[in-house]
Design an enzyme around this catalytic site. Structure first.
Site, PDB file in Angstrom:
ATOM      1  N   SER A 124     -19.039   3.108  -4.117  1.00 31.89           N
ATOM      2  CA  SER A 124     -17.823   3.905  -3.928  1.00 31.89           C
ATOM      3  C   SER A 124     -17.815   4.619  -2.584  1.00 31.89           C
ATOM      4  CB  SER A 124     -17.697   4.946  -5.044  1.00 31.89           C
ATOM      5  OG  SER A 124     -18.800   5.835  -5.015  1.00 31.89           O
TER       6      SER A 124
ATOM      7  N   HIS B 250     -14.985  -2.262  -6.770  1.00 32.20           N
ATOM      8  CA  HIS B 250     -15.146  -0.839  -7.107  1.00 32.20           C
ATOM      9  C   HIS B 250     -14.375  -0.525  -8.385  1.00 32.20           C
ATOM     10  CE1 HIS B 250     -14.325   3.644  -6.232  1.00 32.20           C
ATOM     11  NE2 HIS B 250     -15.428   3.498  -6.927  1.00 32.20           N
TER      12      HIS B 250
ATOM     13  N   GLU C  88     -10.759  -1.719  -7.151  1.00 33.33           N
ATOM     14  CA  GLU C  88     -10.544  -1.949  -5.725  1.00 33.33           C
ATOM     15  C   GLU C  88     -11.384  -3.151  -5.304  1.00 33.33           C
ATOM     16  OE1 GLU C  88      -9.598   2.452  -3.890  1.00 33.33           O
ATOM     17  OE2 GLU C  88     -11.696   1.971  -4.310  1.00 33.33           O
TER      18      GLU C  88
ATOM     19  N   ASN D  42     -10.551   7.050  -2.797  1.00 29.64           N
ATOM     20  CA  ASN D  42     -11.403   8.137  -2.322  1.00 29.64           C
ATOM     21  C   ASN D  42     -11.033   8.611  -0.926  1.00 29.64           C
ATOM     22  OD1 ASN D  42     -12.985   8.586  -4.571  1.00 29.64           O
ATOM     23  ND2 ASN D  42     -14.479   7.026  -4.025  1.00 29.64           N
TER      24      ASN D  42
END
Length: 522
Positions: free
Chosen positions: A137, A158, A170, A208
């Site tokens: 991540s 991810h 992802e 993120n």
């Protein structure tokens, strides 16, 4: 490279979903590894689960079996399907047992050297066309796969925790990932019932990277004593439409985990002020107040602890009338709500700006990045996702703002059925400031080729439960609103954090590639 007689993984070579009868291997039997293994298992694959800690893979397999039992109890899985899935799950004592895997997903500790060494070993075990993936991540997918002799079959997958429940994945292409490998990963994840989004290998990927302001702006407002955590959470939930506020959400995630991701993204962007970590959050982590898992974070989770309540203004009488100058952009529908409330609404042609004139002579103004302190008698009101559906509105006023003006503003919104939180004067307030920053980062991500607009909005809705994606929200706002709001905040809070990016400028002025941004209704 494994030179044994292993069936060729033609699915990966042709960019199509891996057949369900092919083996999927997961390395790392922690919570995330178990979740990924369960997803592949329920999708019909034989699954091999490996962990370097002796006995851990077996324990993880038992834990997965117990979760399958609960699915049967809840009626979400048949007993026969559970039994078949259990028969397909095999703990693997060593990497050699993964030699026939069509896909290997790594979910080990977030240390670059550990992941690199693992993939070096895997490359000597699996066939040349086995798809290799990392669930990192925070690390560079390119760096993790850079040690491979065949990096074209390596990428990032991810998943979000808990992987069996959260739909988003992802799919991260490194600088070396081949197009067929990416297509195979997208098709496979889709076949597993997940919603994949494609993104480039840039810090934070999509979620993120873009989500940082949701936390950072609330923490900065707290540090500036604009409002307390309970009030900030309530305004973002009840006015902004977010599922959870940033303080309660980071308590759920873990302050150490959230702060580490923020710090990683900040460092990866060469300490850009856009991603500046929070000092109050750092102090929480240093104190061991990590949120729910430690019993205390921003809030106290001890037995019997009372949850702080948001500041809510006492009842106030509504004004007898208001005079509207302009159409109150960016607050569509608010004038209709006022008319329905029984408060007399008078309309005047727009002169400069857009505002409501109260009987006191003071003004009630939509948030625009300026402050009440700069004016004689002005109250600002915050942005809402939907002014009709919102149950709370934030107002800000300066110490010298007339008390009558403030009470009339409070009474007006209460007459519309809203709770009112009065906060300290702050440019951009709460929801507007947060949303504008999200829009800025999302627009920048599109311009830099991180992902498409559609994938970014999908990722933010599914990955962090935003009510709408930031780019969709931007299309709901007047053209240029986010850019102008950030410009105003940047004038008052210099340092670069709020300086709108070039991509948002181009979008605002209709200069984005292919004409994007030229039509606010497109």
């Amino acid at each position: 490279m494994n030179t044994g007689a292993v069936e060729q993984n033609t699915d990966a070579l042709r960019g199509r979903a891996i057949d369900p009868d092919r083996v999927v291997a997961v390395v790392g039997a922690g919570a995330m590894g178990q979740g990924i293994a369960q997803v592949a298992l329920v999708a019909g694959h034989p699954v091999r689960l490996h962990d370097t800690l002796p006995g851990r893979a077996g324990e993880a397999a038992e834990a997965i079996g117990a979760r399958l039992d609960r699915l049967v109890t809840k009626g979400r899985m048949t007993a026969a399907a559970r039994d078949a899935a259990r028969a397909r799950l095999h703990p693997a004592a060593g990497l050699a047992e993964l030699s026939d895997a069509a896909l290997v997903i790594e979910a080990v500790v977030e240390q670059l050297s550990v992941k690199q060494e693992l993939f070096r070993e895997l490359e000597g075990v699996v066939s040349d066309d086995c798809l290799l993936a990392t669930n990192t991540s925070s690390l560079s997918v390119t760096a993790v796969g850079g040690v491979l002799s065949r990096p074209g079959r390596f990428l990032g997958l991810h998943f979000f925790n808990p992987a069996p429940l959260l739909p988003l994945v992802e799919v991260v292409s490194s600088a070396a990932t081949g197009a067929d490998a990416a297509r195979c990963a997208l098709a496979t994840v889709t076949a597993w019932g997940k919603t994949p989004v494609s993104c480039a290998d840039l810090p934070g990927f999509i979620v993120n990277r873009i989500a940082r302001p949701f936390y950072a702006e609330a923490f900065a407002l707290l540090e500036d004593k604009v409002a307390d955590p309970a009030t900030l959470d309530a305004v973002l939930r009840e006015s902004g439409g977010f599922r959870m506020g940033p303080f309660e959400l980071t308590d759920l995630i873990g302050q150490d985990v959230n702060e580490a991701v923020t710090r990683s993204v900040w460092e990866s962007f060469f300490r850009s002020p856009k991603f500046l970590p929070s000092l109050p959050q750092r102090r929480l982590v240093e104190a061991g107040s990590l949120g729910r898992k430690s019993g205390r974070g921003w809030y106290d989770y001890a037995d019997g602890a009372e949850r702080p309540r948001p500041h809510t203004a006492a009842p106030a009488a509504p004004p007898a009338y208001v005079v509207a100058e302009g159409d109150l952009d960016p607050a569509p529908g608010l004038l209709e709500l006022i008319a329905e409330s029984g408060v007399t609404l008078r309309r005047e042609p727009e002169d400069e700006g857009t505002r409501l004139i109260l009987p006191s002579g003071g003004q009630l103004v939509p948030v625009d990045g300026q402050t009440s302190t700069e004016y004689r008698d002005v109250v600002y009101f915050d942005l809402a996702l939907d002014y009709r559906a919102a149950t709370r509105i934030a107002l800000s006023a300066a110490p010298h703002t007339g008390e009558r003006t403030l009470q009339e503003a409070v009474g007006l919104f209460q007459a519309l059925g809203k709770k009112v939180s009065v906060i300290k004067d702050a440019p951009g307030m709460i929801v507007a400031r947060t949303v504008a920053m999200l829009i800025d980062l999302a627009t920048d991500a599109v311009a830099k080729g991180v992902a498409t607009e559609e994938d970014i909005d999908t990722a933010m809705r599914l990955g962090v439960n935003y009510p709408v994606g930031p780019l969709e929200w931007n299309r709901k706002l007047p053209l240029g609103y986010a850019h102008e709001l950030l410009e105003s905040i940047d004038e008052r809070v210099p340092g670069g954090r709020y300086a709108p990016g070039l991509a948002l400028f181009l979008h605002t002025h209709g200069l984005a590639p292919d004409g994007e941004g030229s039509d606010p209704d497109s």
